[in-house]
Design a protein around this motif. Structure first.
Motif, mmCIF file in Angstrom:
data_model
loop_
_atom_site.group_PDB
_atom_site.id
_atom_site.type_symbol
_atom_site.label_atom_id
_atom_site.label_comp_id
_atom_site.label_asym_id
_atom_site.label_seq_id
_atom_site.Cartn_x
_atom_site.Cartn_y
_atom_site.Cartn_z
ATOM 1 N N ASP A 68 35.648 -28.139 3.359
ATOM 2 C CA ASP A 68 36.167 -26.845 2.923
ATOM 3 C C ASP A 68 37.582 -26.605 3.466
ATOM 4 N N GLY A 69 38.449 -26.091 2.607
ATOM 5 C CA GLY A 69 39.791 -25.723 3.035
ATOM 6 C C GLY A 69 40.840 -26.781 2.830
ATOM 7 N N GLN A 108 39.970 -22.844 9.895
ATOM 8 C CA GLN A 108 38.713 -22.439 10.515
ATOM 9 C C GLN A 108 37.544 -22.645 9.572
ATOM 10 N N ARG A 109 37.755 -22.474 8.268
ATOM 11 C CA ARG A 109 36.661 -22.680 7.312
ATOM 12 C C ARG A 109 36.185 -24.130 7.308
ATOM 13 N N ASP A 112 33.950 -24.396 10.304
ATOM 14 C CA ASP A 112 32.671 -23.774 9.952
ATOM 15 C C ASP A 112 31.818 -24.728 9.119
ATOM 16 N N HIS A 113 32.450 -25.501 8.252
ATOM 17 C CA HIS A 113 31.741 -26.507 7.451
ATOM 18 C C HIS A 113 31.110 -27.548 8.363
ATOM 19 N N ASP A 257 43.358 -19.834 9.336
ATOM 20 C CA ASP A 257 42.407 -20.189 8.275
ATOM 21 C C ASP A 257 43.074 -20.278 6.904
#
Length: 271
Positions: A68-69, A108-109, A112-113, A257
């Motif tokens: 993600d991201g 940050q995402r 989190d993943h 993020d």
């Protein structure tokens, strides 16, 4: 029939009223994507000769999926970190080597993943390559996964050395047989970097920069990378030979993020 006729005559007025209400109602819009502060730049705008192999835009990583991201395969860093890599690259080119970056700024995402994946103990798709000796339930306790990453502050980079001239690394084919990241270089995934003793993101103590079990040549390669970067202001994470942070960090307490994408640093010029 009189009542029905009245209703038909009133219909245009009712429709007009509904349309007016609809037009006046606020339209829910997605929140705009955050952008990078002006202190961030694309590395290729500062040091275009550094090779970029951004692993998390591909499925060849310990998760086994695009992270993600990561919208585009792009290295984004704070200006001081990018400038330091430019200086390091100039020194290495004179010796017949180049830097190759695997990861730079990390949203940050994306972290989190990683955390969601680590909590799913059933998903061990890439275990055989990236963490064959580590029980997945131990990833947090052993320090391989955390809820925050220095990469999100923008001055940390994962990288290696490539001997010039270098052929490109062949594409990873999803589903191909996996070989442990600490296997001999001739057996593990054919990265075009010099032999560092393990592959990138190898969750194993053999990845510790000064692990005594590696060969003399592997140790020399690690020390060449480390000494070159330390001379330009970077500090190595002892548990990962590939992980370096530029000091002092411009944003030591901020975890960003914004997505890894050209638009995040559009218009940011190297100064």
């Amino acid at each position: 029939m009189t009542g029905l006729g009245t209703a038909f005559r009133a219909l245009p007025t009712l429709v007009a009223g509904l349309l007016a209400l609809t037009a006046a109602a606020p339209v829910a819009q997605a929140a705009p994507e955050p952008e990078a502060p002006p202190e961030f730049v694309a590395l290729r705008s500062v040091a275009p000769t550094v090779t970029e192999e951004m692993r998390y835009t591909t499925v060849h990583n310990f998760v086994g999926d695009r992270i993600d991201g990561y919208r585009q395969p792009l290295c984004i860093l704070t200006r001081p970190a990018a400038d330091a890599l430019r200086r390091a690259q100039a020194r290495l080119l004179r010796q017949g080597y180049s830097l190759k970056v695997y990861d730079c700024y990390r949203p940050q995402r994306a972290v989190d993943h990683f955390v969601r994946w680590a909590k799913d103990l059933q998903d061990e798709t890439m275990k055989q390559e990236f963490y064959p000796h580590v029980d997945k339930s131990r990833l947090f306790a052993d320090g391989y996964i955390a809820e925050k990453s220095g990469h999100s502050r923008g001055s940390t980079v994962d990288l290696t050395l490539v001997k010039l001239p270098a052929l490109p690394t062949r594409p990873y084919l999803p589903g191909e047989p996996l070989v442990p990241c600490f296997a001999p270089r001739s057996e593990r995934f054919p990265d075009n970097s010099v032999d560092m003793g393990t592959g990138y993101d190898c969750f194993d103590t053999l990845s510790h920069t000064d692990d005594p079990r590696i060969t003399a040549k592997q140790r020399a390669n690690r020390q060449m990378l480390k000494s070159t970067l330390v001379a330009e202001g970077f500090v190595n994470l002892p548990e990962e030979w590939w992980h370096f942070t530029y000091k002092p960090e411009p944003f030591p307490g901020t975890f960003f993020d914004f997505p890894v994408a050209r638009r995040s640093v559009a218009g940011h010029r190297a100064g």
